[in-house]
Motif scaffolding. Sequence first.
Motif, PDB file in Angstrom:
ATOM      1  N   ASN A 184       0.747  -1.129   0.069  1.00 49.78           N
ATOM      2  CA  ASN A 184      -0.073  -0.038  -0.023  1.00 49.78           C
ATOM      3  C   ASN A 184       0.881   1.313   0.032  1.00 49.78           C
ATOM      4  OD1 ASN A 184      -2.656  -0.868  -0.278  1.00 49.78           O
ATOM      5  ND2 ASN A 184      -2.616  -1.747   1.942  1.00 49.78           N
ATOM      6  N   ASN A 185       2.158   1.095  -0.312  1.00 48.13           N
ATOM      7  CA  ASN A 185       3.021   2.512  -0.668  1.00 48.13           C
ATOM      8  C   ASN A 185       2.350   2.958  -2.030  1.00 48.13           C
ATOM      9  OD1 ASN A 185       4.613   1.979   1.422  1.00 48.13           O
ATOM     10  ND2 ASN A 185       5.446   0.319   0.307  1.00 48.13           N
ATOM     11  N   THR A 186       2.266   4.324  -2.109  1.00 49.81           N
ATOM     12  CA  THR A 186       1.781   4.985  -3.296  1.00 49.81           C
ATOM     13  C   THR A 186       3.154   5.729  -3.792  1.00 49.81           C
ATOM     14  OG1 THR A 186      -0.244   4.958  -2.381  1.00 49.81           O
ATOM     15  CG2 THR A 186       0.235   6.467  -4.395  1.00 49.81           C
ATOM     16  N   GLU A 187       3.150   5.803  -5.161  1.00 49.62           N
ATOM     17  CA  GLU A 187       4.041   6.523  -5.963  1.00 49.62           C
ATOM     18  C   GLU A 187       3.316   7.380  -6.774  1.00 49.62           C
ATOM     19  OE1 GLU A 187       7.314   7.022  -5.379  1.00 49.62           O
ATOM     20  OE2 GLU A 187       7.814   5.546  -4.091  1.00 49.62           O
ATOM     21  N   TYR A 188       3.773   8.708  -7.192  1.00 55.81           N
ATOM     22  CA  TYR A 188       2.833   9.456  -8.131  1.00 55.81           C
ATOM     23  C   TYR A 188       3.870   9.627  -9.357  1.00 55.81           C
ATOM     24  CZ  TYR A 188      -0.324  10.186  -4.375  1.00 55.81           C
ATOM     25  OH  TYR A 188      -1.518  10.065  -3.390  1.00 55.81           O
ATOM     26  N   VAL A 189       3.166   9.235 -10.495  1.00 58.26           N
ATOM     27  CA  VAL A 189       4.147   9.416 -11.670  1.00 58.26           C
ATOM     28  C   VAL A 189       3.296  10.267 -12.781  1.00 58.26           C
ATOM     29  CG1 VAL A 189       5.008   7.971 -13.356  1.00 58.26           C
ATOM     30  CG2 VAL A 189       4.335   6.877 -11.475  1.00 58.26           C
ATOM     31  N   GLU A 190       4.330  11.542 -13.029  1.00 53.79           N
ATOM     32  CA  GLU A 190       3.691  12.381 -13.723  1.00 53.79           C
ATOM     33  C   GLU A 190       4.197  12.578 -15.244  1.00 53.79           C
ATOM     34  OE1 GLU A 190       3.461  16.354 -11.794  1.00 53.79           O
ATOM     35  OE2 GLU A 190       3.704  15.277  -9.904  1.00 53.79           O
ATOM     36  N   GLU A 191       3.681  13.442 -16.159  1.00 51.74           N
ATOM     37  CA  GLU A 191       4.191  13.547 -17.416  1.00 51.74           C
ATOM     38  C   GLU A 191       5.470  13.307 -17.447  1.00 51.74           C
ATOM     39  OE1 GLU A 191       3.478  16.667 -20.960  1.00 51.74           O
ATOM     40  OE2 GLU A 191       1.681  16.288 -19.674  1.00 51.74           O
ATOM     41  N   GLY A 192       6.318  12.460 -18.373  1.00 52.14           N
ATOM     42  CA  GLY A 192       7.548  12.479 -18.607  1.00 52.14           C
ATOM     43  C   GLY A 192       8.285  11.657 -17.548  1.00 52.14           C
ATOM     44  N   ASP A 193       7.443  11.084 -16.537  1.00 53.47           N
ATOM     45  CA  ASP A 193       8.207  10.002 -15.599  1.00 53.47           C
ATOM     46  C   ASP A 193       7.752   8.654 -15.786  1.00 53.47           C
ATOM     47  OD1 ASP A 193       8.707  12.449 -14.115  1.00 53.47           O
ATOM     48  OD2 ASP A 193       7.133  12.085 -12.626  1.00 53.47           O
ATOM     49  N   CYS A 194       8.594   7.605 -15.387  1.00 51.30           N
ATOM     50  CA  CYS A 194       8.333   6.502 -15.466  1.00 51.30           C
ATOM     51  C   CYS A 194       8.655   5.816 -14.087  1.00 51.30           C
ATOM     52  CB  CYS A 194       9.135   5.644 -16.462  1.00 51.30           C
ATOM     53  SG  CYS A 194      10.803   5.594 -16.134  1.00 51.30           S
ATOM     54  N   ILE A 195       7.854   4.660 -14.069  1.00 54.93           N
ATOM     55  CA  ILE A 195       8.051   3.673 -12.851  1.00 54.93           C
ATOM     56  C   ILE A 195       8.325   2.279 -13.050  1.00 54.93           C
ATOM     57  CG2 ILE A 195       5.471   3.326 -12.552  1.00 54.93           C
ATOM     58  CD1 ILE A 195       6.123   3.529  -9.521  1.00 54.93           C
TER      59      ILE A 195
END
Length: 121
Positions: free
Chosen positions: A68-79
């Motif tokens: 339940n950890n959350t990462e936010y990925v915005e335009e130009g980002d990758c995960i």
Amino acid sequence: MLKLIKYSQAENYEPEKDWKRASLCNQEDISIEHFIKPPKHSSPRHKHPNAQVLYVLHGKLSVVDSNNNTEYVEEGDCIYIPGEESHIVTNELDEISSGLDIFVPGRSFDFWLKNKKGGNL
């Protein structure tokens, strides 16, 4: 041998209303899917044996892992999402978000259709 896939001719479907996916590369060793996620849409929690790199072309997505950890990925980002890691991907915006899902090794493009019918998420 080179293999050109034109977006306008790519295999595509909607796993859910307005959640669009197009197959840009569907090989055994790698697959790439373009997706459009409608506003506030969340994928069901799921996992797959394939490692995944999710790249955001437009918008903002959140990815919740098995702890339940959350990462936010915005335009130009990758995960990077390791194989067998349970996760949920949500469009955080009131407008569409889009991106690319890259899977290694490649996965079957009908993943969502098979799992929706079989309930194997």
